[in-house]
Design a protein around this motif. Structure first.
Motif, mmCIF file in Angstrom:
data_model
loop_
_atom_site.group_PDB
_atom_site.id
_atom_site.type_symbol
_atom_site.label_atom_id
_atom_site.label_comp_id
_atom_site.label_asym_id
_atom_site.label_seq_id
_atom_site.Cartn_x
_atom_site.Cartn_y
_atom_site.Cartn_z
ATOM 1 N N LEU A 199 -6.599 8.214 8.594
ATOM 2 C CA LEU A 199 -6.585 6.961 7.848
ATOM 3 C C LEU A 199 -7.942 6.291 8.026
ATOM 4 C CD1 LEU A 199 -6.222 4.328 9.947
ATOM 5 C CD2 LEU A 199 -3.892 5.179 10.034
ATOM 6 N N VAL A 200 -8.301 5.480 7.043
ATOM 7 C CA VAL A 200 -9.589 4.778 7.067
ATOM 8 C C VAL A 200 -9.309 3.281 7.086
ATOM 9 C CG1 VAL A 200 -11.745 4.346 5.837
ATOM 10 C CG2 VAL A 200 -10.746 6.637 5.816
ATOM 11 N N ARG B 20 -16.663 0.666 8.930
ATOM 12 C CA ARG B 20 -15.479 1.440 8.571
ATOM 13 C C ARG B 20 -15.209 2.490 9.638
ATOM 14 N NH1 ARG B 20 -14.822 3.845 2.571
ATOM 15 N NH2 ARG B 20 -14.420 1.639 2.264
ATOM 16 N N MET B 21 -13.937 2.640 10.016
ATOM 17 C CA MET B 21 -13.602 3.668 11.019
ATOM 18 C C MET B 21 -12.596 4.661 10.440
ATOM 19 S SD MET B 21 -11.107 1.763 13.771
ATOM 20 C CE MET B 21 -9.809 0.618 13.261
ATOM 21 N N VAL B 22 -12.769 5.931 10.818
ATOM 22 C CA VAL B 22 -11.828 6.988 10.466
ATOM 23 C C VAL B 22 -10.990 7.292 11.707
ATOM 24 C CG1 VAL B 22 -11.552 9.353 9.636
ATOM 25 C CG2 VAL B 22 -13.445 7.948 8.798
ATOM 26 N N VAL C 84 -5.276 6.669 3.236
ATOM 27 C CA VAL C 84 -4.447 7.470 4.152
ATOM 28 C C VAL C 84 -4.304 8.854 3.540
ATOM 29 C CG1 VAL C 84 -2.197 7.746 5.242
ATOM 30 C CG2 VAL C 84 -3.140 5.463 4.973
ATOM 31 N N SER C 85 -4.668 9.895 4.315
ATOM 32 C CA SER C 85 -4.570 11.256 3.786
ATOM 33 C C SER C 85 -4.443 12.242 4.931
ATOM 34 C CB SER C 85 -5.808 11.587 2.953
ATOM 35 O OG SER C 85 -5.795 12.947 2.581
ATOM 36 N N ASP D 232 1.439 3.392 4.849
ATOM 37 C CA ASP D 232 0.847 2.927 3.593
ATOM 38 C C ASP D 232 -0.345 2.035 3.916
ATOM 39 O OD1 ASP D 232 1.763 0.418 4.323
ATOM 40 O OD2 ASP D 232 3.562 0.520 3.089
ATOM 41 N N VAL D 233 -1.092 1.644 2.891
ATOM 42 C CA VAL D 233 -2.312 0.875 3.139
ATOM 43 C C VAL D 233 -2.051 -0.623 3.190
ATOM 44 C CG1 VAL D 233 -3.850 2.602 2.137
ATOM 45 C CG2 VAL D 233 -2.883 0.842 0.664
#
Length: 324
Positions: free
Chosen positions: A24-25, A59-61, A19-20, A72-73
């Motif tokens: 998020l990824v 994987r998705m952005v 997360v940034s 949070d993750v």
């Protein structure tokens, strides 16, 4: 649930890895498509809208439209809706003030949609386009006499910083008319990334007289997420296309300020670690702008028209800057 949706969520993704900023990824992204709309469920149970920006393997952005503060993750989940980003459209939009995402902010009743339409619009066959020919009177003699605005055309306004570009755009939206057919004329005004003072000015100007009765106002303020700045002009054009090509109205779309839109595009590209172009703007900025500006014109066999008046503040008054 949502009306008309028999199956709201297809999958719930719990494996977040990163997360940034606004992104998020999530891993294990089966059954997800590019540009799809998702719901991000925060650890406190709040729902935030998100959009899939990228798919790489499984994987998705996801771009979180409300920002990633508080995520949070471990306990954040992503729910996939299995549909593209859409706007609720209908004649009920006329006379309303909405935010950049198309949600009412005028304190009145909720919008009663007649349909849902994709925010990215649908491509128009070039052969189906009709040549612009009829006049729109802006009430500004320099435009009407020298740079006549024609229905279905695009006429950009290049403004220097500190010059009244917003005031001019608001004045045109207030005074513009189609000679001989006032009943079928609507202004869609999109204020993109404006300050609180500018937003108050726009609301005050449209509240004067009967201007709001034939207008749809989208207000995206500077303190709202950059991702919403990218959606605001698309929401405005989606509403305009419905009013024009499905309801047969003549629509003037005023977009202020495209510089704020491009700054948001640069911010989102930097968050995704994309290779920057000149002055940090992404190389695809021009094709991205083209995807907005092509959404204007006349279509053979349809009565309505979409005319665009984009306003641009030239950074440092420099016409060679990447945006102008």
């Amino acid at each position: 649930g949502e009306p008309g949706m028999t199956q709201l969520y297809t999958t719930e993704h719990r494996t977040l890895t990163y997360v940034s900023g606004p992104l998020l990824v999530a891993d294990h992204a089966e059954g997800v498509a590019y540009d799809e709309l998702v719901d991000v469920v925060t650890p406190t149970g709040e729902l935030r809208r998100g959009q899939v920006l990228e798919i790489a393997g499984d994987r998705m952005v996801v771009q979180v439209l409300g920002g990633t503060r508080g995520l949070d993750v471990t306990s954040t989940t992503v729910r996939v809706r299995a549909r593209s980003a859409q706007l609720a459209v209908g004649r009920d939009l006329v006379g309303r003030v909405l935010d950049g995402m198309g949600r009412p902010i005028d304190g009145a009743t909720p919008v009663l949609p007649a349909a849902q339409r994709d925010l990215n619009g649908h491509p128009v066959n070039p052969v189906a386009r009709a040549y612009p020919a009829e006049f729109i009177e802006t009430g500004v003699s320099a435009i009407d006499g020298l740079h006549t605005l024609v229905r279905g055309q695009k006429l950009p306004v290049f403004s220097g910083y500190g010059l009244p570009g917003l005031e001019l755009a608001t004045r045109i939206a207030h005074a513009a008319r189609v000679p001989g057919s006032d009943d079928g004329f609507v202004v869609v005004f999109a204020a993109i990334g404006v300050t609180e003072r500018e937003a108050a000015y726009v609301r005050t100007r449209f509240a004067e007289g009967a201007a709001l009765e034939r207008s749809v106002v989208f207000l995206n303020r500077a303190d709202e997420p950059a991702a919403e700045r990218l959606i605001c002009p698309r929401a405005a054009l989606t509403a305009a296309e419905y009013l024009a090509f499905e309801l047969g109205l003549h629509v003037l779309v005023v977009l202020v300020d495209m510089t704020n839109y491009c700054e948001a595009l640069r911010e989102m590209a930097a968050a995704r670690d994309e290779v920057p172009g000149r002055r940090g703007y992404p190389g695809y900025m021009y094709s991205d702008l083209a995807s907005l500006f092509e959404r204007a014109g006349r279509i053979r066999g349809r009565a309505g028209t979409v005319t665009q008046l984009p306003v641009l503040s030239m950074p440092d008054d420099d016409v060679t800057h990447p945006i102008p």
